[in-house]
Motif scaffolding. Structure first.
Motif, PDB file in Angstrom:
ATOM      1  N   ALA A  24       0.818  -1.230   0.025  1.00 20.61           N
ATOM      2  CA  ALA A  24      -0.027   0.044  -0.171  1.00 20.61           C
ATOM      3  C   ALA A  24       0.920   1.318  -0.152  1.00 20.61           C
ATOM      4  O   ALA A  24       1.865   1.360   0.540  1.00 20.61           O
ATOM      5  N   PRO A  25       0.382   2.397  -0.762  1.00 24.97           N
ATOM      6  CA  PRO A  25       1.460   3.483  -0.559  1.00 24.97           C
ATOM      7  C   PRO A  25       1.220   4.326   0.504  1.00 24.97           C
ATOM      8  O   PRO A  25       0.203   4.105   1.445  1.00 24.97           O
ATOM      9  N   PRO A  26       2.146   5.026   0.967  1.00 30.24           N
ATOM     10  CA  PRO A  26       2.040   5.874   2.148  1.00 30.24           C
ATOM     11  C   PRO A  26       1.131   6.624   2.234  1.00 30.24           C
ATOM     12  O   PRO A  26       0.540   7.290   1.200  1.00 30.24           O
ATOM     13  N   ALA A  27       0.717   7.302   3.347  1.00 31.50           N
ATOM     14  CA  ALA A  27      -0.374   8.188   3.911  1.00 31.50           C
ATOM     15  C   ALA A  27       0.194   9.606   3.033  1.00 31.50           C
ATOM     16  O   ALA A  27      -0.621  10.403   2.684  1.00 31.50           O
ATOM     17  N   PHE A  28       1.433   9.803   2.752  1.00 35.85           N
ATOM     18  CA  PHE A  28       1.912  11.153   2.351  1.00 35.85           C
ATOM     19  C   PHE A  28       3.089  10.633   1.498  1.00 35.85           C
ATOM     20  O   PHE A  28       3.765   9.662   1.487  1.00 35.85           O
ATOM     21  N   ALA A  29       3.252  11.535   0.465  1.00 34.74           N
ATOM     22  CA  ALA A  29       4.686  11.301  -0.257  1.00 34.74           C
ATOM     23  C   ALA A  29       5.543  12.628  -0.095  1.00 34.74           C
ATOM     24  O   ALA A  29       5.241  13.633   0.020  1.00 34.74           O
ATOM     25  N   CYS A  30       6.880  12.363   0.220  1.00 35.16           N
ATOM     26  CA  CYS A  30       7.700  13.262   0.081  1.00 35.16           C
ATOM     27  C   CYS A  30       8.305  13.967  -1.075  1.00 35.16           C
ATOM     28  O   CYS A  30       8.150  13.204  -2.126  1.00 35.16           O
ATOM     29  N   THR A  31       8.523  15.178  -1.238  1.00 32.77           N
ATOM     30  CA  THR A  31       9.040  15.839  -2.377  1.00 32.77           C
ATOM     31  C   THR A  31      10.575  15.943  -2.517  1.00 32.77           C
ATOM     32  O   THR A  31      11.008  15.553  -1.671  1.00 32.77           O
ATOM     33  N   ALA A  32      11.148  15.996  -3.394  1.00 30.12           N
ATOM     34  CA  ALA A  32      12.461  16.090  -3.948  1.00 30.12           C
ATOM     35  C   ALA A  32      13.073  17.581  -3.858  1.00 30.12           C
ATOM     36  O   ALA A  32      14.046  18.074  -4.201  1.00 30.12           O
ATOM     37  N   VAL A  33      12.222  18.558  -3.188  1.00 29.78           N
ATOM     38  CA  VAL A  33      12.667  19.988  -3.105  1.00 29.78           C
ATOM     39  C   VAL A  33      13.444  20.095  -1.658  1.00 29.78           C
ATOM     40  O   VAL A  33      13.030  19.098  -0.888  1.00 29.78           O
ATOM     41  N   ASN A 116      11.479  16.766  10.071  1.00 29.95           N
ATOM     42  CA  ASN A 116      10.319  16.285  10.078  1.00 29.95           C
ATOM     43  C   ASN A 116       9.986  14.957   9.285  1.00 29.95           C
ATOM     44  O   ASN A 116      11.204  14.458   9.037  1.00 29.95           O
ATOM     45  N   GLU A 117       9.131  14.435   8.867  1.00 34.77           N
ATOM     46  CA  GLU A 117       8.696  13.171   8.115  1.00 34.77           C
ATOM     47  C   GLU A 117       9.643  13.197   6.871  1.00 34.77           C
ATOM     48  O   GLU A 117      10.377  12.120   6.529  1.00 34.77           O
ATOM     49  N   CYS A 118       9.928  14.402   6.323  1.00 31.07           N
ATOM     50  CA  CYS A 118      10.606  14.278   4.948  1.00 31.07           C
ATOM     51  C   CYS A 118      11.837  15.425   4.871  1.00 31.07           C
ATOM     52  O   CYS A 118      12.641  15.295   4.189  1.00 31.07           O
ATOM     53  N   HIS A 119      11.512  16.453   5.661  1.00 26.12           N
ATOM     54  CA  HIS A 119      12.466  17.598   5.410  1.00 26.12           C
ATOM     55  C   HIS A 119      12.892  17.962   6.649  1.00 26.12           C
ATOM     56  O   HIS A 119      12.754  17.407   7.730  1.00 26.12           O
ATOM     57  N   VAL A 120      13.379  19.418   6.816  1.00 24.14           N
ATOM     58  CA  VAL A 120      13.632  20.138   7.784  1.00 24.14           C
ATOM     59  C   VAL A 120      12.362  20.966   8.150  1.00 24.14           C
ATOM     60  O   VAL A 120      11.818  21.477   7.133  1.00 24.14           O
ATOM     61  N   ASN A 121      12.123  21.632   9.346  1.00 27.21           N
ATOM     62  CA  ASN A 121      11.260  22.444   9.468  1.00 27.21           C
ATOM     63  C   ASN A 121      12.068  23.935   9.629  1.00 27.21           C
ATOM     64  O   ASN A 121      12.988  24.268  10.556  1.00 27.21           O
ATOM     65  N   THR A 122      12.166  24.602   8.469  1.00 30.19           N
ATOM     66  CA  THR A 122      12.718  25.992   8.288  1.00 30.19           C
ATOM     67  C   THR A 122      12.620  26.900   9.453  1.00 30.19           C
ATOM     68  O   THR A 122      11.208  27.112   9.938  1.00 30.19           O
ATOM     69  N   ALA A 123      13.485  27.258   9.901  1.00 25.98           N
ATOM     70  CA  ALA A 123      13.504  28.370  10.842  1.00 25.98           C
ATOM     71  C   ALA A 123      13.488  29.997  10.297  1.00 25.98           C
ATOM     72  O   ALA A 123      14.675  29.915   9.638  1.00 25.98           O
ATOM     73  N   ARG A 124      12.613  30.347  10.193  1.00 24.42           N
ATOM     74  CA  ARG A 124      12.390  31.726   9.664  1.00 24.42           C
ATOM     75  C   ARG A 124      12.876  32.861  10.721  1.00 24.42           C
ATOM     76  O   ARG A 124      12.076  32.940  11.918  1.00 24.42           O
ATOM     77  N   VAL A 125      13.764  33.787  10.327  1.00 21.90           N
ATOM     78  CA  VAL A 125      14.351  34.655  11.250  1.00 21.90           C
ATOM     79  C   VAL A 125      14.018  36.046  10.543  1.00 21.90           C
ATOM     80  O   VAL A 125      14.598  36.323   9.472  1.00 21.90           O
ATOM     81  N   THR A 126      13.578  37.224  11.626  1.00 24.03           N
ATOM     82  CA  THR A 126      13.854  38.457  11.076  1.00 24.03           C
ATOM     83  C   THR A 126      15.068  39.209  11.794  1.00 24.03           C
ATOM     84  O   THR A 126      14.778  39.432  13.144  1.00 24.03           O
ATOM     85  N   ALA A 127      15.804  39.668  11.266  1.00 26.73           N
ATOM     86  CA  ALA A 127      17.037  40.327  11.861  1.00 26.73           C
ATOM     87  C   ALA A 127      16.620  41.852  11.847  1.00 26.73           C
ATOM     88  O   ALA A 127      16.718  42.270  10.800  1.00 26.73           O
ATOM     89  N   ARG A 128      16.275  42.457  12.904  1.00 25.30           N
ATOM     90  CA  ARG A 128      15.876  43.966  13.080  1.00 25.30           C
ATOM     91  C   ARG A 128      17.148  44.424  13.294  1.00 25.30           C
ATOM     92  O   ARG A 128      17.468  44.621  14.487  1.00 25.30           O
ATOM     93  N   THR A 129      17.950  45.067  12.375  1.00 22.56           N
ATOM     94  CA  THR A 129      19.146  45.596  12.707  1.00 22.56           C
ATOM     95  C   THR A 129      19.103  47.112  13.105  1.00 22.56           C
ATOM     96  O   THR A 129      18.034  47.703  12.691  1.00 22.56           O
ATOM     97  N   GLN A 130      19.933  47.734  14.006  1.00 20.08           N
ATOM     98  CA  GLN A 130      19.887  49.108  14.563  1.00 20.08           C
ATOM     99  C   GLN A 130      20.697  49.929  14.025  1.00 20.08           C
ATOM    100  O   GLN A 130      22.166  49.487  13.852  1.00 20.08           O
TER     101      GLN A 130
END
Length: 133
Positions: A24-33, A116-130
């Motif tokens: 049986a196919p998996p419940a989800f499919a990972c992408t190649a991205v 995660n199941e297929c990739h990493v959970n991207t950490a989005r960071v906003t650098a507020r520079t002074q």
């Protein structure tokens, strides 16, 4: 058919559908991205405007170090999040430093990136520079 027999039959049908059939196919499919571990956007802390162009972003995780000098060509789409090279699909605990002429250096450490199941959970960071005085 009695209600107990009907209930038992319904449970058997549902359970059969949940079997771990290797064909049986998996419940989800990972992408190649490839997903970036860290995505950084650089803003002026006073105006809120994107000022990534001309910034140097350094990303560290233990002995691993990568850096990116942001060109004006890579700041299209309203200074969207930028993805430092070679930090794709790499979980870890990162420290980020942003430097830009006319601004104080900006740093953040302890940034955790998990897989995660297929990739990493991207950490989005906003650098507020002074800006410098």
């Amino acid at each position: 058919m009695t209600s107990r027999l009907f209930a038992a039959l319904a449970i058997a049908v549902v359970a059969a559908g949940c079997s771990e059939d290797p064909i049986a196919p998996p419940a989800f499919a990972c992408t190649a991205v490839a997903y970036p571990a860290v995505a950084v956007s650089v803003l002026d802390s006073i105006t809120g405007l994107g000022i990534s162009a001309g910034s140097t972003i350094v990303v560290r995780d233990g002995a691993f170090v990568d850096s990116l000098v942001v060109s004006s060509a890579s700041t299209a789409l309203n200074d969207a999040f930028l993805h430092p090279l070679n930090v794709f699909e790499r979980p870890g605990t990162y420290a980020i430093t942003v430097r830009r002429t006319g601004y104080r250096p900006w740093t953040q450490s302890g940034l955790s990136v998990r897989r995660n199941e297929c990739h990493v959970n991207t950490a989005r960071v906003t650098a507020r520079t002074q800006p410098l005085p």
